[in-house]
Design a protein around this motif. Structure first.
Motif, PDB file in Angstrom:
ATOM      1  N   UNK A 440     -24.023 -18.539  25.786  1.00 46.79           N
ATOM      2  CA  UNK A 440     -23.406 -19.853  25.958  1.00 46.79           C
ATOM      3  C   UNK A 440     -22.413 -19.871  27.113  1.00 46.79           C
ATOM      4  N   UNK A 441     -22.440 -18.828  27.924  1.00 43.28           N
ATOM      5  CA  UNK A 441     -21.445 -18.664  28.985  1.00 43.28           C
ATOM      6  C   UNK A 441     -21.364 -19.872  29.917  1.00 43.28           C
ATOM      7  N   UNK A 442     -22.483 -20.387  30.313  1.00 44.40           N
ATOM      8  CA  UNK A 442     -22.482 -21.446  31.324  1.00 44.40           C
ATOM      9  C   UNK A 442     -22.021 -22.796  30.769  1.00 44.40           C
ATOM     10  N   UNK A 443     -21.928 -22.913  29.443  1.00 45.53           N
ATOM     11  CA  UNK A 443     -21.384 -24.148  28.884  1.00 45.53           C
ATOM     12  C   UNK A 443     -19.919 -24.324  29.294  1.00 45.53           C
ATOM     13  N   UNK A 444     -19.198 -23.204  29.417  1.00 44.48           N
ATOM     14  CA  UNK A 444     -17.788 -23.309  29.832  1.00 44.48           C
ATOM     15  C   UNK A 444     -17.687 -23.749  31.289  1.00 44.48           C
ATOM     16  N   UNK A 445     -18.654 -23.349  32.107  1.00 44.54           N
ATOM     17  CA  UNK A 445     -18.670 -23.788  33.505  1.00 44.54           C
ATOM     18  C   UNK A 445     -18.950 -25.287  33.570  1.00 44.54           C
ATOM     19  N   UNK A 479     -16.321 -18.792  41.057  1.00 45.42           N
ATOM     20  CA  UNK A 479     -17.569 -18.486  41.769  1.00 45.42           C
ATOM     21  C   UNK A 479     -18.761 -19.156  41.097  1.00 45.42           C
ATOM     22  N   UNK A 480     -18.746 -19.214  39.770  1.00 43.33           N
ATOM     23  CA  UNK A 480     -19.845 -19.846  39.058  1.00 43.33           C
ATOM     24  C   UNK A 480     -19.840 -21.356  39.283  1.00 43.33           C
ATOM     25  N   UNK A 481     -18.653 -21.956  39.334  1.00 42.54           N
ATOM     26  CA  UNK A 481     -18.560 -23.397  39.553  1.00 42.54           C
ATOM     27  C   UNK A 481     -19.086 -23.784  40.934  1.00 42.54           C
ATOM     28  N   UNK A 482     -18.772 -22.989  41.963  1.00 42.56           N
ATOM     29  CA  UNK A 482     -19.194 -23.379  43.312  1.00 42.56           C
ATOM     30  C   UNK A 482     -20.656 -23.035  43.583  1.00 42.56           C
ATOM     31  N   UNK A 483     -21.269 -22.212  42.723  1.00 43.30           N
ATOM     32  CA  UNK A 483     -22.709 -21.979  42.848  1.00 43.30           C
ATOM     33  C   UNK A 483     -23.507 -22.943  41.978  1.00 43.30           C
ATOM     34  N   UNK A 484     -22.949 -23.365  40.842  1.00 40.53           N
ATOM     35  CA  UNK A 484     -23.674 -24.236  39.906  1.00 40.53           C
ATOM     36  C   UNK A 484     -23.516 -25.716  40.250  1.00 40.53           C
ATOM     37  N   UNK A 485     -22.309 -26.081  40.695  1.00 43.70           N
ATOM     38  CA  UNK A 485     -22.035 -27.481  41.038  1.00 43.70           C
ATOM     39  C   UNK A 485     -21.436 -27.547  42.446  1.00 43.70           C
ATOM     40  N   UNK A 486     -22.166 -27.127  43.461  1.00 42.38           N
ATOM     41  CA  UNK A 486     -21.593 -26.960  44.805  1.00 42.38           C
ATOM     42  C   UNK A 486     -21.078 -28.254  45.425  1.00 42.38           C
ATOM     43  N   UNK A 538     -26.577 -16.296  43.553  1.00 38.86           N
ATOM     44  CA  UNK A 538     -26.757 -17.716  43.905  1.00 38.86           C
ATOM     45  C   UNK A 538     -25.880 -18.102  45.090  1.00 38.86           C
ATOM     46  N   UNK A 539     -25.536 -17.132  45.915  1.00 39.67           N
ATOM     47  CA  UNK A 539     -24.644 -17.427  47.037  1.00 39.67           C
ATOM     48  C   UNK A 539     -25.254 -18.422  48.010  1.00 39.67           C
ATOM     49  N   UNK A 540     -26.561 -18.533  48.026  1.00 34.49           N
ATOM     50  CA  UNK A 540     -27.202 -19.483  48.940  1.00 34.49           C
ATOM     51  C   UNK A 540     -26.855 -20.925  48.598  1.00 34.49           C
ATOM     52  N   UNK A 541     -26.335 -21.164  47.394  1.00 38.30           N
ATOM     53  CA  UNK A 541     -25.970 -22.516  46.988  1.00 38.30           C
ATOM     54  C   UNK A 541     -24.534 -22.875  47.379  1.00 38.30           C
ATOM     55  N   UNK A 542     -23.723 -21.897  47.769  1.00 40.60           N
ATOM     56  CA  UNK A 542     -22.307 -22.136  48.045  1.00 40.60           C
ATOM     57  C   UNK A 542     -22.145 -22.870  49.374  1.00 40.60           C
ATOM     58  N   UNK A 543     -21.390 -23.957  49.324  1.00 42.96           N
ATOM     59  CA  UNK A 543     -21.032 -24.679  50.544  1.00 42.96           C
ATOM     60  C   UNK A 543     -19.516 -24.755  50.723  1.00 42.96           C
ATOM     61  N   UNK A 544     -18.752 -24.580  49.637  1.00 41.07           N
ATOM     62  CA  UNK A 544     -17.295 -24.693  49.701  1.00 41.07           C
ATOM     63  C   UNK A 544     -16.692 -23.470  50.376  1.00 41.07           C
ATOM     64  N   UNK A 545     -15.753 -23.642  51.298  1.00 36.82           N
ATOM     65  CA  UNK A 545     -15.020 -22.505  51.849  1.00 36.82           C
ATOM     66  C   UNK A 545     -14.306 -21.745  50.733  1.00 36.82           C
TER      67      UNK A 545
END
Length: 611
Positions: A440-445, A479-486, A538-545
């Motif tokens: 359920x880890x990603x539910x917190x993200x 890191x999970x937030x900027x890869x999951x919801x960039x 999932x670093x390819x999804x990161x757009x935020x500095x």
């Protein structure tokens, strides 16, 4: 009139006093403060004879490295001091006499961790945990401080942490950690070496047994537990039958318990939505015949991180923290019914009225739950603000309204801060704390996505100026937030965070891996899942500095986690800045390093949220 802006150095000059211990005669208080740039031990008189102004304190240690604790002996002005080097958490044990400034080393094994458990009632011995036999496990030792002789009391493949001696000095209470939410209590007979399990049974859920203290008749222990309960509750454990009986039934955690040396007086701290409340009782005749005692009135929205009784039970040292006040220690005189300020931490030359207290808010998330958070708004704040969402570590932790110089600096510069308690946080019951376990880890993200959307829809935040900030497990959440919801983030700050759960579990301190796997999942059973949710993949999804900070000596989240994410983002061409400090561990504790890191972080945020 133009608002005066103070530099971060002044905010970092706001001090804190913690780690209270009262001298045997009740006349002095030892405490820890970072006035010199790193936490050292200090001492102050608390024999003020009615004065409300603190005395001038005296510095006791001069290590120039972190002191983690300083605890008075029962009968003389001697302190047991613990401290590490470079933030590596491998604490050594020292003796310090108030009439002699030289530290006497009791241990000298730099690669070994030592966990102080307590003084014997006669002041001749100490008990401590050590992982010298095997870095994965802690055994229990006793040492005679007069001649340095020691003996092994308990050897067992687990994390055995001594807590305290029995009132007659013949037994020792030990906590055997099974996970962050489960432990057993062990009673060791010093003469025979017998180790008796006081909490028998196999518990699959929450089963914490914390703050155990002997009752007046020594037939049982008062403690706090959530075994088969939603919240941490006051309980009594019968030492003969090992039966656990609950004494309270609140819809909040009792987060701390302190009982006097003779078992006659009890202090509890109740965590009500992140705010502390103290209750005091006379339990000389047992809980059923308890008598409420007058307790001090605490400031609104305050937190009590620590309680310490004097030997006589006449004084109670209370560590008190507020979002708009530096953390300090106060002493409650039970007989006189008055409270005295023992320490007065500097506000760094910044007017205290400029500090901001947060509002407790709740925002809706994807499954209909409301997520609690503390919202800090700059004074006279307009709408459409740049906002920093702050995520605590742990994850078994809770954001509380305590003084945070970084928050206050950001507020003074026009930022709002939303400090959130996403699912998995402590303080809201066992069910809530379990909502992010393993699969359920990603539910917190997703709760972080909900936070950003709530800030946007409420008009508080400019949708294009929301940043996310967190440390340790909170760094993973960043890191999970900027890869999951960039698309949500204008910038991100990761301090000692986890980029790859597999390499983290492989390389974290061997004494910690089993605890962490109980929360995150194991490499044996959950490797594929852990790889899938690791931000490094999932670093390819990161757009935020991104701005990253780490300590080279970090034993919890090794610096390799930062090296991985920085290298990957550079390859992707994403803007990334990073700082690695050679003399730090899990977080920044030295003032000189904080003065370099945090102004750099704010400069980074200014570029990406204000330019």
């Amino acid at each position: 009139m133009t608002k005066e802006l103070y530099g971060f150095e002044q905010y970092l000059n706001v001090r804190a006093a913690t780690g209270a211990s009262i001298s045997p005669d009740g006349q002095r208080l030892s405490f820890l403060t970072d006035i010199t740039g790193v936490a050292e031990a200090w001492c102050v008189s608390i024999d003020q004879r009615g004065s409300q102004e603190p005395s001038w304190p005296e510095q006791l240690t001069f290590r120039s490295e972190r002191v983690a604790s300083a605890t008075f002996a029962p009968h003389e002005d001697v302190l047991l001091v613990t401290g590490d080097i470079g933030g590596n958490e491998r604490a050594q044990l020292f003796l310090l006499r108030l009439d002699d400034p030289r530290l006497q080393a009791l241990t000298n094994k730099p690669e070994v961790m030592h966990a102080f458990g307590g003084w014997s009632p006669d002041g001749e011995r100490i008990v401590y945990g050590s992982n010298e036999r095997d870095a994965r496990f802690f055994d229990v030792y006793e040492m005679n401080i007069r001649n340095g002789e020691r003996r092994l009391l308990l050897q067992q493949d687990g994390s055995n942490m001594p807590l305290r001696y029995s009132p007659d000095g013949t037994q020792i209470l030990v906590s055997r950690l099974e996970s962050e939410s489960r432990n057993k209590l062990i009673l060791i007979d010093i003469a025979t070496g017998e180790a008796r399990d006081l909490t028998p049974g196999n518990y699959s859920g929450f089963a914490a047994h914390r703050y155990p203290f002997w009752s007046t008749d020594c037939k049982g222990l008062y403690l706090v537990s959530n075994r088969e309960r939603e919240f941490l509750s006051l309980a009594y454990l019968d030492l003969e039958t090992t039966e656990l009986s609950y004494l309270s039934d609140l819809s909040w955690d009792i987060e701390a318990l302190a009982v006097t040396k003779d078992g006659a007086k009890m202090a509890t701290v109740i965590n009500e939505d992140g705010i502390s409340r103290i209750e005091l009782f006379d339990v000389t005749q047992g809980w059923e015949q308890r008598r409420p005692l007058l307790a001090p009135t605490l400031p609104t929205k305050s937190v009590v991180p620590g309680l310490t009784w004097s030997n006589s039970g006449e004084k109670l040292a209370i560590t008190l923290s507020c979002a708009d006040e530096p953390t300090d220690i106060w002493v409650w005189d039970l007989d006189g019914g008055h409270i005295q300020r023992a320490t007065l931490s500097s506000s760094g030359g910044i007017p205290r009225e400029t500090f901001v207290n947060p509002s407790l808010v709740r925002y809706p998330t994807f499954d209909g739950r409301d997520i609690p958070a503390f919202l800090y708004l700059p004074k006279d704040a307009p709408k459409d603000l740049p906002v920093v969402i702050s995520v605590h570590g742990g994850p078994e932790s809770q954001e509380r309204p305590i003084f945070n110089p970084i928050y206050q600096y950001l507020l003074a510069r026009g930022y709002a801060v939303l400090a959130t308690n996403v699912r998995g946080s402590t303080g809201y019951g066992a069910t809530y704390q379990s909502l992010d376990d393993v699969r359920k880890r990603m539910d917190s993200v997703a709760d972080l996505q909900a936070a950003a959307m709530w800030l946007r829809e409420s008009g508080i935040a400019d949708p294009k100026r929301i940043a996310i900030y967190g440390g340790s497990y909170g760094g993973f959440m960043v890191l999970s937030a900027i890869t999951t919801y960039p698309e949500l983030w204008a910038a991100a700050v990761d301090i000692v965070g986890i980029a790859n759960f597999v390499t983290f579990l492989e390389n974290t301190g061997p004494w910690r891996r089993r605890w962490r796997e109980a929360e995150y999942g194991s490499l044996e059973a959950d490797r594929e899942f852990l790889e899938r949710i690791s931000p490094i993949h999932s670093v390819d999804k990161i757009t935020a500095p991104l701005f990253v900070v780490h300590g080279a000596n970090d034993p919890r989240v090794p610096v390799g986690e930062t090296e991985q994410i920085v290298s990957a983002l550079k390859d992707q061409g994403v803007p990334v800045e990073h700082l690695v400090f050679s003399d730090e561990g899990h977080g920044l504790i030295k003032r000189v390093n904080r003065l370099k890191a945090y102004p750099s972080i704010v400069r980074f945020l200014d570029i990406h949220l204000k330019s």
